[in-house]
Scaffold this motif. Sequence first.
Motif, PDB file in Angstrom:
ATOM      1  N   LEU A 149       0.843  -1.189   0.000  1.00 29.80           N
ATOM      2  CA  LEU A 149       0.000   0.000   0.000  1.00 29.80           C
ATOM      3  C   LEU A 149       0.876   1.235   0.000  1.00 29.80           C
ATOM      4  CD1 LEU A 149      -2.672  -1.005   2.702  1.00 29.80           C
ATOM      5  CD2 LEU A 149      -2.854  -1.191   0.210  1.00 29.80           C
ATOM      6  N   THR A 150       0.412   2.284  -0.668  1.00 34.30           N
ATOM      7  CA  THR A 150       1.156   3.536  -0.745  1.00 34.30           C
ATOM      8  C   THR A 150       0.228   4.695  -0.431  1.00 34.30           C
ATOM      9  OG1 THR A 150       2.580   2.599  -2.481  1.00 34.30           O
ATOM     10  CG2 THR A 150       2.602   4.994  -2.211  1.00 34.30           C
ATOM     11  N   GLN A 151       0.676   5.588   0.430  1.00 33.03           N
ATOM     12  CA  GLN A 151      -0.075   6.803   0.724  1.00 33.03           C
ATOM     13  C   GLN A 151       0.095   7.778  -0.437  1.00 33.03           C
ATOM     14  OE1 GLN A 151      -1.701   7.741   4.022  1.00 33.03           O
ATOM     15  NE2 GLN A 151      -2.667   9.034   2.483  1.00 33.03           N
ATOM     16  N   THR A 152      -1.001   8.025  -1.168  1.00 38.28           N
ATOM     17  CA  THR A 152      -0.899   8.901  -2.340  1.00 38.28           C
ATOM     18  C   THR A 152      -1.380  10.307  -2.059  1.00 38.28           C
ATOM     19  OG1 THR A 152      -3.061   8.078  -3.060  1.00 38.28           O
ATOM     20  CG2 THR A 152      -1.099   7.001  -3.959  1.00 38.28           C
TER      21      THR A 152
END
Length: 425
Positions: A417-420
């Motif tokens: 998961l990546t915080q965009t």
Amino acid sequence: MSDVVIQVEQLSKVYRLGTIGTGFLLQDLQRWWTTTVRRQQDPFFQLPDNPQQASSQALWALRNINFEVRQGEVWGIIGNNGAGKSTLLKIISRIIRPSRGVVRGRGKVSSLLEVGTGFHPELSGRENIFLSGYILGMSKAEIRAKFDEIVAFSGVEAFLDTPVKRYSSGMYVRLAFAVAAHLEPDILIIDEVLAVGDADFQKKCLGKMREVARNEGRTILFVSHNLPAVKNLCDHGLWLQQGQVQASGDIAHVVNRYLVGAQHVQARQSWAQPAEAPGNDLIRFRQVELIPHLAQPEAPLDIRTPLTVKFQFWNFTDNILISTHLTLFSYDGECVFDVASVATVCQKGVVSGECTIPGNFLNDGAYYITLYVLKDTTTNLFDFEQCLSFELDDYRTGTQWYGKWWGAVRPQLPFQLTQTEMSLT
């Protein structure tokens, strides 16, 4: 030492098998007087002198158990059904008396040995909180002070005034554990409380037990067949088998020894002469072998373990196009996968094959392997059914879910998961 809160020495428990009565009223009255009133040994049942001695009249549930528990330690007690785990907890909880040996304890003990201890099915959840709490040693004032916490922890607020006979098994166990979890004993004894419950319930239970052990310095004895939960919660372990201690000490060491002892593996078969080997006039197997890739030889097989299958067979035909299928089945007969070798032209002699199943691919469970030898990729020459078998145990990190992981396979795939964005506006 002053910090020892439970000391068990030469503890044994024997149960009488067979009929309860003697068959004669006078002798039954004599037994009642001797055992109940005078508190002496049953005159019609002679306790065996040695726990190792077999007897048709006696079943040794525990045999010469010795261990010490210090304040603030969390012990996991593991073993197969009938190993003596619950008997040990009942003796420590002073529910039953030992046949031999002694248990010394220091501090207040609270036990949750059966789900819903003290619950009455006709009473509501609210009423059973007070009833069960009182039976478990809490005063009415203590129950009132912690009532809201107990209800919030249980998650059954909407059904609080409903008779518990209408609760599901999950709701029942949540409320029972919520009451026990808010006691303030020095020693908390828990038997299979995670046998029923969803992920949220398991997470709450483990979190609460970890909190009372590490933050409040209380001692916990925890019995469960859920080994990932035991390893996550406990620091020390005790493995019982047929009433005897097989291993004790560091929890990881104890669990590993238990898993190795419990695994049933058929890892190798070989035959010196073709006449003795399985097969027919075209093909006869010389050897099949399962080789686990383990960093430590004594470690158990788990889902991380790569497995290499090696085999050899005698081929009695020249210039024949041979391929082999390795088919893996779960023990309920479901085919997990079927992989084929490259078809190869072979002459008379010994043909060898090798295939590796990578680690972090299969789910935990029991499996067996069947090898199919084919001619021209279509015609069966011989099927060597269930030639190898093995079990893979569970292994988890970074999760608080300890139920059964879904699926026949359990691969580790790239997934992140990546915080965009940092704001919703």
